[in-house]
Design a protein around this motif. Structure first.
Motif, PDB file in Angstrom:
ATOM      1  N   THR A  42      42.978  14.857  37.115  1.00 28.62           N
ATOM      2  CA  THR A  42      42.767  16.040  36.068  1.00 28.62           C
ATOM      3  C   THR A  42      42.649  17.391  36.850  1.00 28.62           C
ATOM      4  O   THR A  42      41.816  17.543  37.590  1.00 28.62           O
ATOM      5  N   ILE A  43      43.728  18.310  36.297  1.00 24.32           N
ATOM      6  CA  ILE A  43      43.788  19.853  37.085  1.00 24.32           C
ATOM      7  C   ILE A  43      43.374  20.661  36.094  1.00 24.32           C
ATOM      8  O   ILE A  43      43.774  20.497  34.753  1.00 24.32           O
ATOM      9  N   LEU A  44      42.171  21.424  36.229  1.00 23.89           N
ATOM     10  CA  LEU A  44      41.748  22.626  35.129  1.00 23.89           C
ATOM     11  C   LEU A  44      42.121  23.907  35.883  1.00 23.89           C
ATOM     12  O   LEU A  44      41.601  24.436  36.842  1.00 23.89           O
ATOM     13  N   GLY A  45      43.152  24.396  35.180  1.00 23.12           N
ATOM     14  CA  GLY A  45      44.006  25.429  35.812  1.00 23.12           C
ATOM     15  C   GLY A  45      43.189  26.688  35.443  1.00 23.12           C
ATOM     16  O   GLY A  45      42.632  27.102  34.108  1.00 23.12           O
ATOM     17  N   LEU A  46      42.684  27.514  36.327  1.00 24.41           N
ATOM     18  CA  LEU A  46      41.949  28.841  36.255  1.00 24.41           C
ATOM     19  C   LEU A  46      42.598  30.276  36.252  1.00 24.41           C
ATOM     20  O   LEU A  46      42.275  31.132  36.722  1.00 24.41           O
ATOM     21  N   PHE A  47      44.022  30.011  35.973  1.00 19.40           N
ATOM     22  CA  PHE A  47      45.132  31.196  36.125  1.00 19.40           C
ATOM     23  C   PHE A  47      45.964  31.122  34.943  1.00 19.40           C
ATOM     24  O   PHE A  47      46.308  29.750  34.650  1.00 19.40           O
ATOM     25  N   PRO A  48      46.473  32.132  34.418  1.00 17.05           N
ATOM     26  CA  PRO A  48      47.438  31.867  33.351  1.00 17.05           C
ATOM     27  C   PRO A  48      48.675  31.188  33.748  1.00 17.05           C
ATOM     28  O   PRO A  48      48.881  31.242  34.936  1.00 17.05           O
ATOM     29  N   SER A  49      49.009  30.503  32.747  1.00 18.63           N
ATOM     30  CA  SER A  49      50.157  29.682  32.784  1.00 18.63           C
ATOM     31  C   SER A  49      51.670  30.341  33.144  1.00 18.63           C
ATOM     32  O   SER A  49      51.567  31.367  32.807  1.00 18.63           O
ATOM     33  N   ALA A  50      52.711  29.819  33.164  1.00 17.18           N
ATOM     34  CA  ALA A  50      53.832  30.383  33.324  1.00 17.18           C
ATOM     35  C   ALA A  50      54.417  30.946  31.854  1.00 17.18           C
ATOM     36  O   ALA A  50      55.269  31.806  31.424  1.00 17.18           O
ATOM     37  N   ILE A  51      53.891  30.105  30.656  1.00 19.25           N
ATOM     38  CA  ILE A  51      54.040  30.507  29.322  1.00 19.25           C
ATOM     39  C   ILE A  51      53.615  31.967  29.045  1.00 19.25           C
ATOM     40  O   ILE A  51      54.027  32.751  28.580  1.00 19.25           O
ATOM     41  N   THR A  52      52.152  32.052  29.581  1.00 17.44           N
ATOM     42  CA  THR A  52      51.521  33.521  29.303  1.00 17.44           C
ATOM     43  C   THR A  52      52.237  34.519  30.112  1.00 17.44           C
ATOM     44  O   THR A  52      52.295  35.516  29.752  1.00 17.44           O
ATOM     45  N   ASN A  53      52.691  33.926  31.488  1.00 14.55           N
ATOM     46  CA  ASN A  53      52.692  34.973  32.432  1.00 14.55           C
ATOM     47  C   ASN A  53      54.223  34.579  33.240  1.00 14.55           C
ATOM     48  O   ASN A  53      54.037  34.245  34.372  1.00 14.55           O
ATOM     49  N   SER A  54      55.188  34.831  32.594  1.00 15.24           N
ATOM     50  CA  SER A  54      56.573  33.916  33.164  1.00 15.24           C
ATOM     51  C   SER A  54      57.094  34.785  34.264  1.00 15.24           C
ATOM     52  O   SER A  54      57.883  33.989  35.079  1.00 15.24           O
ATOM     53  N   ASN A  55      56.578  35.808  34.686  1.00 13.48           N
ATOM     54  CA  ASN A  55      57.403  36.424  36.103  1.00 13.48           C
ATOM     55  C   ASN A  55      56.267  36.224  37.248  1.00 13.48           C
ATOM     56  O   ASN A  55      56.626  36.794  38.358  1.00 13.48           O
ATOM     57  N   SER A  56      55.341  35.542  36.867  1.00 12.30           N
ATOM     58  CA  SER A  56      54.128  35.493  38.216  1.00 12.30           C
ATOM     59  C   SER A  56      54.452  34.254  39.017  1.00 12.30           C
ATOM     60  O   SER A  56      54.652  33.210  38.519  1.00 12.30           O
ATOM     61  N   SER A  57      54.720  34.209  40.185  1.00  8.45           N
ATOM     62  CA  SER A  57      54.889  33.136  41.015  1.00  8.45           C
ATOM     63  C   SER A  57      53.790  32.368  41.198  1.00  8.45           C
ATOM     64  O   SER A  57      53.830  31.136  40.940  1.00  8.45           O
ATOM     65  N   LEU A  58      52.270  32.877  40.805  1.00 10.24           N
ATOM     66  CA  LEU A  58      51.345  32.124  41.061  1.00 10.24           C
ATOM     67  C   LEU A  58      51.025  30.991  39.658  1.00 10.24           C
ATOM     68  O   LEU A  58      51.014  30.177  39.607  1.00 10.24           O
ATOM     69  N   SER A  59      51.409  31.892  38.545  1.00  5.84           N
ATOM     70  CA  SER A  59      51.407  31.246  37.176  1.00  5.84           C
ATOM     71  C   SER A  59      52.285  30.280  37.199  1.00  5.84           C
ATOM     72  O   SER A  59      52.074  28.730  36.584  1.00  5.84           O
ATOM     73  N   ARG A  60      53.815  30.156  37.962  1.00  8.35           N
ATOM     74  CA  ARG A  60      54.718  29.129  37.856  1.00  8.35           C
ATOM     75  C   ARG A  60      54.032  28.072  38.738  1.00  8.35           C
ATOM     76  O   ARG A  60      54.179  26.905  38.578  1.00  8.35           O
ATOM     77  N   TYR A  61      53.430  28.386  39.815  1.00  7.89           N
ATOM     78  CA  TYR A  61      52.755  27.485  40.786  1.00  7.89           C
ATOM     79  C   TYR A  61      51.764  26.593  40.080  1.00  7.89           C
ATOM     80  O   TYR A  61      51.956  25.452  40.188  1.00  7.89           O
ATOM     81  N   VAL A  62      50.804  27.230  39.241  1.00  4.73           N
ATOM     82  CA  VAL A  62      49.766  26.579  38.699  1.00  4.73           C
ATOM     83  C   VAL A  62      50.436  25.459  37.487  1.00  4.73           C
ATOM     84  O   VAL A  62      50.008  24.450  37.427  1.00  4.73           O
ATOM     85  N   SER A  63      51.530  25.934  36.977  1.00  7.81           N
ATOM     86  CA  SER A  63      52.105  25.249  35.788  1.00  7.81           C
ATOM     87  C   SER A  63      53.058  23.959  36.383  1.00  7.81           C
ATOM     88  O   SER A  63      52.869  22.880  36.154  1.00  7.81           O
ATOM     89  N   LYS A  64      53.500  24.286  37.673  1.00  4.80           N
ATOM     90  CA  LYS A  64      54.199  23.398  38.355  1.00  4.80           C
ATOM     91  C   LYS A  64      53.329  22.165  38.926  1.00  4.80           C
ATOM     92  O   LYS A  64      53.589  21.075  38.890  1.00  4.80           O
TER      93      LYS A  64
END
Length: 278
Positions: A42-64
Motif C-alpha cells: 500500500t503506497i500513500l502518495g503525498l505529491f500530486p499525481s501525473a493526472i494533476t501535474n502532467s509535466n512533472s517528472s516527480l508526479s509521473r514518478y509517484v504515479s508509476k
C-alpha cells in the motif's frame, strides 16, 4: 518540466520521444532499493499525481510507483486543492487497525505539512512492521526550513518508523534515472546497514573540485557530476549545484553549493500546500 521554483517563467525542460526508457530506468532501481522485500504494498502518495501535474517528472514518478508496485488500497492524497489530511489519517488508521504495512511517498516538505497537521490534532500512529517512509528533495521550503535530524526524529515519534526504514531518493527533471539510500536493501539482505546512496548500473556519480572541476579523492567533498546513459535523447552528463562526498559504499548529499538557490519539488509542494492553507 522543472517545478519553476527559481523562476516560474523559465522552467527547464527535458524532452522524451517516448517514455519507455524513462519508465524502465525508474522501475527496476525502485524495486531493488525501495521494495527489496516484496512485489507490492500500500503506497500513500503525498505529491500530486501525473493526472494533476502532467509535466512533472516527480508526479509521473509517484504515479508509476503506484501503477507498478501499489496494491488496490494505494492512493495519491494531494491534488490541486492541497493535501487530503483526513484521507491520509483514515488510510493510516486502517493500516494500523488491520496490521498491514504501508509506504508514505512524497517530497521532503510534504511531511512537514503532514506532521504539522498530525501534531495540531494530537495524532500518532504505530504503523505495522515493514512500513516505510520515502522522501525526495530537500529540507528548505518557502514557509521555513527544517533540519533532517529533527524531521527524522518527528517521523519516528509520529509513525513509529525506524531510521533503517526511512529512504531518500536523489533525482531531477534533467535526468531520467534516480539514486537511492541503500539502507532498505542492506536491511532486507541482512547486510551491515549503510545510509549512502547507490546509483543504478547505467549511472555514474563523480565528485568534482569546486574550483578546478577535477575529480577529488574519496572522502573529500565536492560538486556532484551525474552521468546517465538513459538520458539518450538529451545530454549524457549534468553538472549539478549539489555538494556530495563519496566513499567505498556510495555517496552522500551535503546540500547545495554556497550561493546556489534552493529549488525543486520540496519547495514546489511547500508553495502549493501553503497557498491552499491561506
Amino acid at each position: 518540466m522543472s517545478s519553476g521554483t527559481t523562476d516560474p517563467a523559465h522552467r527547464s525542460r527535458n524532452y522524451h520521444p517516448d517514455f519507455n526508457v524513462w519508465d524502465a530506468s525508474m522501475k527496476y532501481p525502485f524495486k531493488q532499493y525501495v521494495l527489496p522485500d516484496r512485489s507490492k504494498m500500500t503506497i500513500l502518495g503525498l505529491f500530486p499525481s501525473a493526472i494533476t501535474n502532467s509535466n512533472s517528472s516527480l508526479s509521473r514518478y509517484v504515479s508509476k510507483a503506484i501503477d507498478y508496485f501499489g496494491d488496490s488500497k494505494s492512493h495519491v492524497f494531494v491534488n490541486e486543492n492541497g493535501m487530503d489530511f483526513q484521507g491520509i489519517v483514515s488510510a493510516l488508521s486502517e493500516a494500523q487497525a488491520h496490521r498491514y504495512p504501508v509506504m508514505l511517498l512524497g517530497a521532503s516538505f510534504s511531511y512537514v505539512h503532514l506532521l504539522d497537521y498530525l501534531k495540531e490534532n494530537n495524532l500518532t500512529f504505530k504503523l505495522p512492521k515493514d512500513s516505510r517512509l520515502f522522501d525526495t528533495g530537500g529540507f528548505k521550503g518557502k514557509s521555513r526550513s527544517v533540519s533532517p535530524e529533527k524531521l527524522f526524529q518527528t517521523i519516528q515519534d509520529t509513525f513509529d518508523i525506524n531510521r533503517d526504514h526511512y529512504i531518500n531518493m536523489y533525482g531531477m527533471t534533467e535526468i531520467c534515472s534516480q539514486c537511492y539510500d541503500q539502507n532498505l536493501f542492506d536491511f532486507y539482505h541482512q547486510l551491515p546497514v549503510s545510509y549512502t546512496k547507490k546509483a543504478p548500473a547505467w549511472v555514474r556519480i563523480q565528485i568534482l573540485d569546486t574550483n578546478t572541476l577535477e575529480p577529488v579523492p574519496s572522502g573529500k567533498p565536492g560538486l556532484i557530476a551525474y552521468y546517465d546513459l538513459s538520458n539518450w535523447n538529451s545530454c549524457l552528463a549534468i553538472l549539478t549545484e549539489d555538494m556530495g562526498v563519496q566513499n567505498s559504499t556510495g555517496f552522500r548529499l551535503l546540500g547545495r553549493i554556497q550561493g546556489a538557490e534552493a529549488k525543486g519539488c520540496s519547495i514546489a509542494v511547500d508553495q502549493q500546500l501553503q497557498a491552499n492553507q491561506n
